[in-house]
Design an enzyme around this catalytic site. Sequence first.
Site, PDB file in Angstrom:
ATOM      1  N   GLY A 151       0.805  -1.210   0.000  1.00  0.00           N
ATOM      2  CA  GLY A 151       0.000   0.000   0.000  1.00  0.00           C
ATOM      3  C   GLY A 151       0.842   1.265   0.000  1.00  0.00           C
ATOM      4  O   GLY A 151       2.003   1.268  -0.421  1.00  0.00           O
ATOM      5  N   SER A 152       0.283   2.335   0.526  1.00  0.00           N
ATOM      6  CA  SER A 152       0.851   3.675   0.364  1.00  0.00           C
ATOM      7  C   SER A 152       2.154   3.924   1.099  1.00  0.00           C
ATOM      8  O   SER A 152       2.762   4.985   0.932  1.00  0.00           O
ATOM      9  CB  SER A 152      -0.180   4.721   0.813  1.00  0.00           C
ATOM     10  OG  SER A 152      -1.330   4.660   0.007  1.00  0.00           O
ATOM     11  N   VAL A 153       2.618   2.991   1.927  1.00  0.00           N
ATOM     12  CA  VAL A 153       3.875   3.225   2.636  1.00  0.00           C
ATOM     13  C   VAL A 153       5.042   3.413   1.657  1.00  0.00           C
ATOM     14  O   VAL A 153       6.062   4.012   2.011  1.00  0.00           O
ATOM     15  CB  VAL A 153       4.192   2.070   3.609  1.00  0.00           C
ATOM     16  CG1 VAL A 153       3.180   2.014   4.746  1.00  0.00           C
ATOM     17  CG2 VAL A 153       4.286   0.742   2.885  1.00  0.00           C
TER      18      VAL A 153
END
Length: 708
Positions: free
Chosen positions: A414-416
């Site tokens: 995801g967005s990490v």
Amino acid sequence: MSILKHKYVNGSYSRKKVVKKNTSYYRINKKDIGSKNLKEITVKRYKLLSVIIILLAIIVYFRLMQLTIIERDKYSDLLVNATQRTITSSSAPRGRIYDRNYNLLVDNKAVKTIYYKKDKDVTSEREVELAYLISTKLEIDYSKVTDSMLREFFYIEHIDDVNERVSDKERKNENGRKKSLDDIKKIALAKISDEEVSSVNKEAAYIYYLMNKGYSYAEKIIKNKDVKEEEYAYISENIDSLSGFNTKLDWERIYLYGDTFKSILGNVSSDKQGIPKELANHYLELGYSLDDRVGISYLEYQYENYLKGTKAIYKVGDNNTYSLVSEGKRGNDIVLTIDIELQKRLESILTEEVLNTKYEANTGYYNRSFVVVSNPQTGEILAMSGKQVRKGDDGKYYVVDYTPGIVTLPVTPGSVVKGASILVGYKYNAIDIGTKLMDECIKIKNTPLKCSWRTMGLIDDVYALAYSSNVYQYKIAIKVGNGNYQYDKPLKISDDAFSKYRSMYASFGLGVKTGIDLPVESLGYSGKSKLSGHLLDYAIGQYDTYTPIQLSQYISTLANGGVRLGPYLLKEVYSPSSNPDTLLGDLIYAREKTILGVVDVEKKYIDRVRYGFNQVISNGIGYGYMGNYTNSAGKTGTSQSFLDTDNDGVVDTETISTSFVGYAPGDNPIMSLVVVSPDVSLPDANYTSQVTKRISSRVVNSFFDIYR
């Protein structure tokens, strides 16, 4: 040589003696050599011969000196080895394992052991006698006795009678050839009646089985649990009459902190097991014996060369007695990077949180979380753990360790990963510091809308990180791929766009092996598609998968300013101390940080992303993830994941996974953190568990309780 030649003179031949000059005819007359020259030649030859004799004598003398004086001990040992039979002890205690603060984690405990090693002249009849005798002297759990053990014992006791039950016809194959002895024995065993089996002494049969289990030359453990003093004494005092039975003080691993970090500490093969089949070739090539006790998993296996002990060597006398030649020695001690106090707190937090989360709404598929705490300046792993919750037969939940999943279980991040994604934009001039782009849903023909979690309008790069804009990353990816975006139109991107992203990600440790010092590490999934929509998914962490340890290397690289360091668990190695008042012996090895690469972007862009991550925690959607420590940075992540819920090999269920990466202090980090919680909820649900945030916050608070 003189010859006669005929010359025609005045009508007749005359004979004349001439000397032929050709060397084939010419001989030197000894009389032409003076007696003086002959004497000189003889003297010279004697002198040369004398010199040679003297040199040979000197060489022989010095060689004798070397053999008898200088290297006397060496050749004495060789002579002993050539003329005397020696054996080694079955095992030697392994080295101890400490945490970074020299707290003892793993030690050895002496274990009284009764074993049997078959003498070369012992007969089956004698072994049967011994089995009956020993069964009356030892208290052993006989619940493992099987029908085959009883039949085998009856067969050995009545071998002639049972073999006679096999007819001549049964001894031959269909082609008339004689069957093998093993095949004939199987037939004979089957002819032993149930009544005969029930008449067998179970205790003696089991002892006989233990005496003959495994390799014939190996030591067979008869009893090493709860050996009573009188049992140990009886065997020790009657070794001469027990034909192979003996006692020894063996060892077993003890874990001073129970199950804490135990799965990564690894396991050692048992004295009954020896080297497992799957590791046999590896250890045999290193000179081990099949009955050796060795490290078989994780750190015990990884650092076998340090931890293994040196076996004692014994000389075997004519009457089969042993005398010590050289003492055994405990293996070297290793010191880990792990802080056991932090590790204990981390495991306690995880156990509590994963268990409580199962009682929350919409967590039907959630069952595990992972945490890694590292020092981003060195690569040291300070604590790491994974916990999984399961349901027992009674319907109640319980928690098991799942720490190996940190290096073996890839997840959709995801967005990490947006810190790495935005750096691609800086490097390839898709954006610069402060570039503003419109956050609005985009539409590629024949694909669903692609939006951020909310419409944000015109935003810059820091705001895009702080509030995790997907669209900002989409538009960067389109520019990097030289695409021409039009709403609901086909989008074509250049073929090298994926390579640009993957190269940047790899420089952070994503999609490549981290090099952690463990024997197993998964690489994760790397998609092969070149579709434009998949590039956009890649840019927000929705395409490739990475392990928690890869995410740890990623955030540590960003935290220290762009230097990718190898993560590691071994800090130091020491020789065993011979002084009881000294904890450790001499330092043998000290690990230094290993630089694997440097992110290829200007420092100002790394600093910009670090500032953006700081805003995530102080003003953005990551507020509270770093507990009470406000001077920190990080990035949240939410991703779509997919499960095969019925184990038929086909993915059938979509879930939501959450993750978080962070570090503190924000300006000069001493710790980095990764938390991953796969499958926390179903998509489009009214409630998504905040388990990742709770774990992250509590772990950071615990860290600074210890390191404040």
